[in-house]
Motif scaffolding. Structure first.
Motif, short mmCIF file in Angstrom:
data_model
loop_
_atom_site.label_atom_id
_atom_site.label_comp_id
_atom_site.label_asym_id
_atom_site.label_seq_id
_atom_site.Cartn_x
_atom_site.Cartn_y
_atom_site.Cartn_z
N TYR A 1 0.86 -1.18 0.00
CA TYR A 1 0.00 0.00 0.00
C TYR A 1 0.90 1.22 0.00
CZ TYR A 1 -3.88 -3.11 1.18
OH TYR A 1 -4.83 -4.10 1.16
N TYR B 1 -1.33 -1.03 -4.16
CA TYR B 1 -2.57 -0.30 -3.92
C TYR B 1 -2.19 1.13 -3.57
CZ TYR B 1 -4.20 -5.09 -3.52
OH TYR B 1 -4.45 -6.42 -3.75
N VAL C 1 -3.04 4.53 -2.27
CA VAL C 1 -4.13 4.95 -1.39
C VAL C 1 -4.22 6.47 -1.20
CG1 VAL C 1 -4.20 2.75 -0.17
CG2 VAL C 1 -2.73 4.57 0.70
N ASP C 2 -3.52 7.24 -2.03
CA ASP C 2 -3.58 8.71 -1.91
C ASP C 2 -5.02 9.21 -1.81
OD1 ASP C 2 -1.13 7.95 -3.56
OD2 ASP C 2 -0.69 10.05 -3.16
N ASP D 1 -7.82 7.08 -2.28
CA ASP D 1 -8.65 5.88 -2.29
C ASP D 1 -9.00 5.52 -0.85
OD1 ASP D 1 -9.74 3.33 -2.47
OD2 ASP D 1 -8.25 2.61 -3.91
N ASP D 2 -10.09 6.10 -0.37
CA ASP D 2 -10.48 5.89 1.02
C ASP D 2 -10.82 4.43 1.33
OD1 ASP D 2 -10.08 8.54 1.65
OD2 ASP D 2 -12.17 9.11 1.28
N ASN E 1 -9.46 1.56 -0.05
CA ASN E 1 -8.23 0.79 0.15
C ASN E 1 -7.42 1.31 1.33
OD1 ASN E 1 -8.09 -1.47 -1.54
ND2 ASN E 1 -7.72 -0.17 -3.31
N LYS E 2 -7.52 2.59 1.64
CA LYS E 2 -6.85 3.13 2.82
C LYS E 2 -7.42 2.50 4.09
CE LYS E 2 -5.83 7.43 2.53
NZ LYS E 2 -5.91 8.90 2.51
N GLU E 3 -8.74 2.34 4.13
CA GLU E 3 -9.39 1.71 5.27
C GLU E 3 -9.00 0.23 5.36
OE1 GLU E 3 -11.66 1.63 8.66
OE2 GLU E 3 -11.28 3.38 7.44
N MET F 1 -6.22 -1.08 4.27
CA MET F 1 -4.83 -1.08 4.72
C MET F 1 -4.74 -0.90 6.22
SD MET F 1 -1.80 1.73 4.06
CE MET F 1 -2.50 2.88 5.25
N THR G 1 -1.28 3.92 9.90
CA THR G 1 -1.65 4.75 8.75
C THR G 1 -0.45 5.13 7.90
OG1 THR G 1 -1.46 6.75 10.09
CG2 THR G 1 -3.64 5.72 9.95
N VAL H 1 2.71 4.82 5.35
CA VAL H 1 2.98 4.05 4.13
C VAL H 1 4.47 4.04 3.87
CG1 VAL H 1 0.75 4.42 3.02
CG2 VAL H 1 2.56 6.09 2.69
#
Length: 90
Positions: free
Chosen positions: A10, A35, A37-38, A40-41, A43-45, A47, A55, A57
């Protein structure tokens, strides 16, 4: 011989640690799923849940197990454990 490990990472597009982590994996010839995730909420969730709330990266997973970020990846490489974890040919 077992197949190569499944690697997922990620990332943020312009994070220097993400760029270094992908560079290390690329130099080893490792195929990975990235993935970004800049913005992309979803995929951030995903991750954050997979990484126990972290949080930062990159977040790197090998065969589904979180190993951390670039510092941890580099440490595994420096002590000679990364290739075995990735199941790379010797």
């Amino acid at each position: 011989m077992k197949p190569p490990a499944k690697v997922e990472i990620y990332t943020f597009r312009f994070s220097s640690d993400c760029i270094r982590a992908k560079g290390l994996l690329d130099r080893l010839g490792v195929t990975y799923n990235e993935y970004i995730v800049d913005d992309d909420d979803i995929n951030k969730e995903v991750m954050m849940k997979r990484a126990g709330g972290h949080t930062s990266v990159p977040q790197i997973f090998i065969d589904g197990k979180g190993i951390g970020g670039y510092a941890e990846l580099q440490k595994l490489a420096s002590v000679g454990e990364l290739e075995a974890l990735l199941r790379l040919p010797q």
